[in-house]
Design a protein around this motif. Structure first.
Motif, PDB file in Angstrom:
ATOM      1  N   GLU A 164     -10.317 -17.536  24.699  1.00 22.99           N
ATOM      2  CA  GLU A 164      -9.978 -16.375  25.356  1.00 22.99           C
ATOM      3  C   GLU A 164      -9.786 -15.174  24.170  1.00 22.99           C
ATOM      4  O   GLU A 164      -9.440 -14.074  24.529  1.00 22.99           O
ATOM      5  CB  GLU A 164      -8.831 -16.326  26.234  1.00 22.99           C
ATOM      6  CG  GLU A 164      -8.801 -17.413  27.316  1.00 22.99           C
ATOM      7  CD  GLU A 164      -7.868 -17.520  28.317  1.00 22.99           C
ATOM      8  OE1 GLU A 164      -7.119 -16.480  28.496  1.00 22.99           O
ATOM      9  OE2 GLU A 164      -7.652 -18.541  28.888  1.00 22.99           O
ATOM     10  N   GLY A 165      -9.862 -15.702  22.993  1.00 21.91           N
ATOM     11  CA  GLY A 165      -9.569 -14.659  21.832  1.00 21.91           C
ATOM     12  C   GLY A 165      -8.269 -14.056  21.548  1.00 21.91           C
ATOM     13  O   GLY A 165      -7.995 -13.053  21.034  1.00 21.91           O
ATOM     14  N   GLY A 166      -7.244 -14.750  21.991  1.00 20.34           N
ATOM     15  CA  GLY A 166      -5.821 -14.562  21.834  1.00 20.34           C
ATOM     16  C   GLY A 166      -4.915 -15.521  22.509  1.00 20.34           C
ATOM     17  O   GLY A 166      -5.299 -16.284  23.031  1.00 20.34           O
ATOM     18  N   VAL A 167      -3.800 -15.330  22.186  1.00 17.37           N
ATOM     19  CA  VAL A 167      -2.596 -16.401  22.374  1.00 17.37           C
ATOM     20  C   VAL A 167      -1.373 -15.799  23.458  1.00 17.37           C
ATOM     21  O   VAL A 167      -0.944 -14.715  22.909  1.00 17.37           O
ATOM     22  CB  VAL A 167      -2.086 -16.949  21.211  1.00 17.37           C
ATOM     23  CG1 VAL A 167      -0.809 -17.937  21.289  1.00 17.37           C
ATOM     24  CG2 VAL A 167      -3.215 -17.615  20.302  1.00 17.37           C
ATOM     25  N   SER A 168      -1.040 -16.224  24.294  1.00  9.50           N
ATOM     26  CA  SER A 168       0.288 -15.932  24.779  1.00  9.50           C
ATOM     27  C   SER A 168       1.061 -16.729  25.023  1.00  9.50           C
ATOM     28  O   SER A 168       0.798 -18.190  25.107  1.00  9.50           O
ATOM     29  CB  SER A 168      -0.181 -15.433  26.295  1.00  9.50           C
ATOM     30  OG  SER A 168      -0.808 -16.435  27.151  1.00  9.50           O
ATOM     31  N   GLU A 208      -6.395 -21.325  23.717  1.00 10.27           N
ATOM     32  CA  GLU A 208      -6.603 -19.951  24.108  1.00 10.27           C
ATOM     33  C   GLU A 208      -6.998 -19.407  23.045  1.00 10.27           C
ATOM     34  O   GLU A 208      -7.923 -18.292  23.520  1.00 10.27           O
ATOM     35  CB  GLU A 208      -4.843 -19.693  24.655  1.00 10.27           C
ATOM     36  CG  GLU A 208      -4.837 -18.115  25.463  1.00 10.27           C
ATOM     37  CD  GLU A 208      -3.776 -17.932  26.071  1.00 10.27           C
ATOM     38  OE1 GLU A 208      -3.520 -17.242  27.176  1.00 10.27           O
ATOM     39  OE2 GLU A 208      -2.543 -18.471  25.589  1.00 10.27           O
ATOM     40  N   SER A 209      -6.730 -19.392  21.882  1.00 14.67           N
ATOM     41  CA  SER A 209      -7.216 -18.501  21.024  1.00 14.67           C
ATOM     42  C   SER A 209      -8.881 -18.487  20.710  1.00 14.67           C
ATOM     43  O   SER A 209      -9.598 -17.851  20.769  1.00 14.67           O
ATOM     44  CB  SER A 209      -6.614 -19.111  19.597  1.00 14.67           C
ATOM     45  OG  SER A 209      -7.109 -17.912  18.504  1.00 14.67           O
ATOM     46  N   GLU A 210      -9.249 -20.057  20.997  1.00 17.39           N
ATOM     47  CA  GLU A 210     -10.734 -20.393  20.721  1.00 17.39           C
ATOM     48  C   GLU A 210     -11.380 -19.623  21.850  1.00 17.39           C
ATOM     49  O   GLU A 210     -12.451 -19.073  21.818  1.00 17.39           O
ATOM     50  CB  GLU A 210     -10.830 -21.599  20.808  1.00 17.39           C
ATOM     51  CG  GLU A 210     -10.707 -22.400  19.359  1.00 17.39           C
ATOM     52  CD  GLU A 210     -11.101 -23.972  19.490  1.00 17.39           C
ATOM     53  OE1 GLU A 210     -11.679 -24.378  20.543  1.00 17.39           O
ATOM     54  OE2 GLU A 210     -10.486 -24.636  18.644  1.00 17.39           O
ATOM     55  N   THR A 247     -10.199 -23.169  29.036  1.00 11.95           N
ATOM     56  CA  THR A 247      -9.052 -23.107  28.194  1.00 11.95           C
ATOM     57  C   THR A 247      -8.209 -24.342  28.408  1.00 11.95           C
ATOM     58  O   THR A 247      -7.929 -25.097  27.486  1.00 11.95           O
ATOM     59  CB  THR A 247      -7.924 -21.932  28.417  1.00 11.95           C
ATOM     60  OG1 THR A 247      -9.051 -20.756  28.348  1.00 11.95           O
ATOM     61  CG2 THR A 247      -7.206 -21.933  27.253  1.00 11.95           C
ATOM     62  N   ALA A 296      -2.097 -23.082  22.227  1.00 10.56           N
ATOM     63  CA  ALA A 296      -2.302 -21.836  21.606  1.00 10.56           C
ATOM     64  C   ALA A 296      -3.676 -22.004  20.775  1.00 10.56           C
ATOM     65  O   ALA A 296      -4.355 -20.877  21.008  1.00 10.56           O
ATOM     66  CB  ALA A 296      -1.133 -21.786  20.512  1.00 10.56           C
ATOM     67  N   GLU A 297      -4.122 -23.065  20.337  1.00  6.52           N
ATOM     68  CA  GLU A 297      -5.281 -23.203  19.752  1.00  6.52           C
ATOM     69  C   GLU A 297      -6.341 -22.917  20.673  1.00  6.52           C
ATOM     70  O   GLU A 297      -7.339 -22.297  20.365  1.00  6.52           O
ATOM     71  CB  GLU A 297      -5.395 -24.281  18.861  1.00  6.52           C
ATOM     72  CG  GLU A 297      -6.627 -24.567  18.232  1.00  6.52           C
ATOM     73  CD  GLU A 297      -6.833 -25.698  17.133  1.00  6.52           C
ATOM     74  OE1 GLU A 297      -8.016 -25.941  16.912  1.00  6.52           O
ATOM     75  OE2 GLU A 297      -5.480 -26.308  16.814  1.00  6.52           O
TER      76      GLU A 297
END
Length: 292
Positions: free
Chosen positions: A162-166, A158-160, A231, A155-156
């Motif tokens: 790609e700018g979002g979480v799935s 992907e947020s860093e 990622t 989660a962290e």
């Protein structure tokens, strides 16, 4: 009320399980569950005329039942076609659509299969219906703390990057909910308990290879596409920073939740009626009762 949409892609789960078996299934979790199953059934002082293995990813549990002599006849509901085993009747099917009549079995077990059904209450109800009165169900499924380390770093990262979480790791059931689900399904004397199994790897990629080799990669219907390489590398770096031991190996948590319940029968123990006790608690404990 409308039926909620399915959480898991059942066809994809079967496809990935088939790939895992074709390339070399990582069976250490199933083997551990089979070991524990032997200990748990060892406390049940009876044999079973007819037993069902409901969806276990490998035939290990069915083979153990047959070889141990605990069941006179064993039927295996397999998730995929597989070679026939001596003394075991096999059928390919889905725990959410059991192809058996009511009251066919004395024992039903399911190891590491039910965590990916879309309707767990419905699957438990079907298992209970397939059991005779005083029949026993024993199940083991992955619990909510499983893969918590991987969940956090994916989660962290992907947020860093790609700018979002799935959603990347499936949500698993919590032990506090499963006892209530057993009762809702009509089981008596429900019991749940938890075993936490830490597994260590040289790198996070070893864990990811094992998940692929168990058919446990992401099968959520709302999943995005594959993770970007950047990622994945960032997630591996975070994993090594936060969850490594002194020797550099990383930890992964697998939580195994065990649940059992009996189909109601008149011979089973019943709770006493409120107010029917014949002795005061203070007398039983040898203490003095102080009134407030």
């Amino acid at each position: 009320m409308s039926t909620p949409p399915p959480l898991f892609d059942a066809a994809l789960i079967r496809k990935r399980l088939a790939r895992a078996h074709a390339t070399g299934f990582a069976d250490f979790l199933v083997a551990r569950a089979c070991e524990d199953l032997g200990e748990r059934l060892g406390t049940v002082l009876r044999s079973f005329e007819r037993a069902l293995d409901c969806g276990t990813p490998t035939p290990q549990a069915a083979a153990w039942l047959r070889g141990s002599g605990r069941a006179g006849a064993v039927v295996r509901l397999a998730p995929l076609p597989e070679p026939a085993l001596p003394g075991i009747a096999g059928v390919v099917g889905d725990p959410e659509a059991l192809p058996f009549g009511e009251g066919r079995f004395d024992l039903a077990l399911s190891l590491l299969a039910l965590q990916h059904v879309n309707d767990l209450p419905g699957a438990l109800i079907q298992i209970r219906r397939a059991l005779r009165p005083d029949g026993l169900f024993v199940g083991c499924l992955m619990g909510g703390r499983s893969l918590t380390e991987l969940r956090q770093v994916l989660a962290e990262a992907e947020s860093e990057v790609e700018g979002g979480v799935s959603p990347r790791v499936a949500p698993f059931a919590e032990v506090r909910d499963l006892g209530a689900l057993l009762q809702r399904a009509g089981f008596a004397l429900p019991v749940t308990d938890v075993e936490t199994l830490p597994v260590r790897y040289a790198t996070p990629f070893g864990l990811m290879r094992d998940l692929r080799a168990m058919g446990l990669t992401n099968a959520l219907r709302e999943r995005r596409g594959r993770l970007r390489r950047e990622t994945l590398l960032r997630a591996a770096a975070l994993y090594a920073e936060r969850f490594a031991d002194a020797d550099g190996r990383v930890r992964a948590t697998f939580e195994l939740i065990w649940l059992s319940g009996w189909v109601p029968h008149e011979s089973q123990q019943k709770p006493l009626r409120p107010g029917s006790a014949q002795m005061r608690l203070a007398d039983a404990l040898g203490t003095t009762e102080h009134r407030s």
